[in-house]
Write a protein that holds these residues in place. Structure first.
Motif, PDB file in Angstrom:
ATOM      1  N   ALA A  52       0.840  -1.197   0.000  1.00  0.00           N
ATOM      2  CA  ALA A  52       0.000   0.000   0.000  1.00  0.00           C
ATOM      3  C   ALA A  52       0.877   1.250   0.000  1.00  0.00           C
ATOM      4  O   ALA A  52       1.760   1.394   0.846  1.00  0.00           O
ATOM      5  N   LYS A  53       0.660   2.120  -0.963  1.00  0.00           N
ATOM      6  CA  LYS A  53       1.496   3.315  -1.085  1.00  0.00           C
ATOM      7  C   LYS A  53       1.161   4.371  -0.038  1.00  0.00           C
ATOM      8  O   LYS A  53       1.943   5.244   0.234  1.00  0.00           O
ATOM      9  N   ASP A  54      -0.031   4.279   0.568  1.00  0.00           N
ATOM     10  CA  ASP A  54      -0.438   5.271   1.562  1.00  0.00           C
ATOM     11  C   ASP A  54       0.016   4.892   2.975  1.00  0.00           C
ATOM     12  O   ASP A  54      -0.295   5.571   3.934  1.00  0.00           O
ATOM     13  N   LYS A  55       0.793   3.822   3.108  1.00  0.00           N
ATOM     14  CA  LYS A  55       1.262   3.350   4.407  1.00  0.00           C
ATOM     15  C   LYS A  55       2.781   3.441   4.465  1.00  0.00           C
ATOM     16  O   LYS A  55       3.466   3.138   3.490  1.00  0.00           O
ATOM     17  N   GLN A  56       3.303   3.859   5.608  1.00  0.00           N
ATOM     18  CA  GLN A  56       4.751   3.897   5.813  1.00  0.00           C
ATOM     19  C   GLN A  56       5.203   2.480   6.170  1.00  0.00           C
ATOM     20  O   GLN A  56       4.741   1.904   7.149  1.00  0.00           O
ATOM     21  N   HIS A  57       6.078   1.906   5.377  1.00  0.00           N
ATOM     22  CA  HIS A  57       6.526   0.533   5.604  1.00  0.00           C
ATOM     23  C   HIS A  57       7.910   0.502   6.234  1.00  0.00           C
ATOM     24  O   HIS A  57       8.732   1.376   5.996  1.00  0.00           O
ATOM     25  N   ASP A  58       8.128  -0.523   7.023  1.00  0.00           N
ATOM     26  CA  ASP A  58       9.454  -0.832   7.531  1.00  0.00           C
ATOM     27  C   ASP A  58       9.708  -2.313   7.260  1.00  0.00           C
ATOM     28  O   ASP A  58       8.842  -3.005   6.736  1.00  0.00           O
ATOM     29  N   LYS A  59      10.895  -2.794   7.599  1.00  0.00           N
ATOM     30  CA  LYS A  59      11.216  -4.180   7.239  1.00  0.00           C
ATOM     31  C   LYS A  59      10.275  -5.181   7.899  1.00  0.00           C
ATOM     32  O   LYS A  59       9.976  -6.221   7.336  1.00  0.00           O
ATOM     33  N   ASP A  60       9.758  -4.862   9.089  1.00  0.00           N
ATOM     34  CA  ASP A  60       8.846  -5.790   9.759  1.00  0.00           C
ATOM     35  C   ASP A  60       7.496  -5.860   9.057  1.00  0.00           C
ATOM     36  O   ASP A  60       6.928  -6.944   8.890  1.00  0.00           O
ATOM     37  N   SER A  61       6.962  -4.718   8.622  1.00  0.00           N
ATOM     38  CA  SER A  61       5.674  -4.743   7.916  1.00  0.00           C
ATOM     39  C   SER A  61       5.819  -5.410   6.550  1.00  0.00           C
ATOM     40  O   SER A  61       4.926  -6.117   6.101  1.00  0.00           O
TER      41      SER A  61
END
Length: 73
Positions: A52-61
């Motif tokens: 999802a482009k509207d969500k801030q991702h990190d390696k865990d997500s």
């Protein structure tokens, strides 16, 4: 990071901030926190699952999303 809820193993950060996971079956998955195309260019692989482009991702997500993708295969 790996654990009982994941069916992939985190192999660490490669050059230029690209993160790598490996599934139990041996497939490799790559992600870069800022620009997906950097990971795709470095590895020659295209994304297997959209994030999802509207969500801030990190390696865990990302690991959670990759694990879901692998379970659906």
């Amino acid at each position: 990071m790996s654990g009982p809820k994941f069916n992939i193993v985190y192999n660490g950060e490669l050059s230029d901030g690209v993160h790598n996971w490996q599934s139990i079956s041996g497939s490799h998955y790559y992600w870069h926190p800022d620009w997906m195309h950097i990971a795709e260019d470095i590895t020659g692989h295209k994304a297997v699952t959209p994030l999802a482009k509207d969500k801030q991702h990190d390696k865990d997500s990302v690991q959670t999303e990759l694990s879901k993708h692998i379970e659906q295969k």
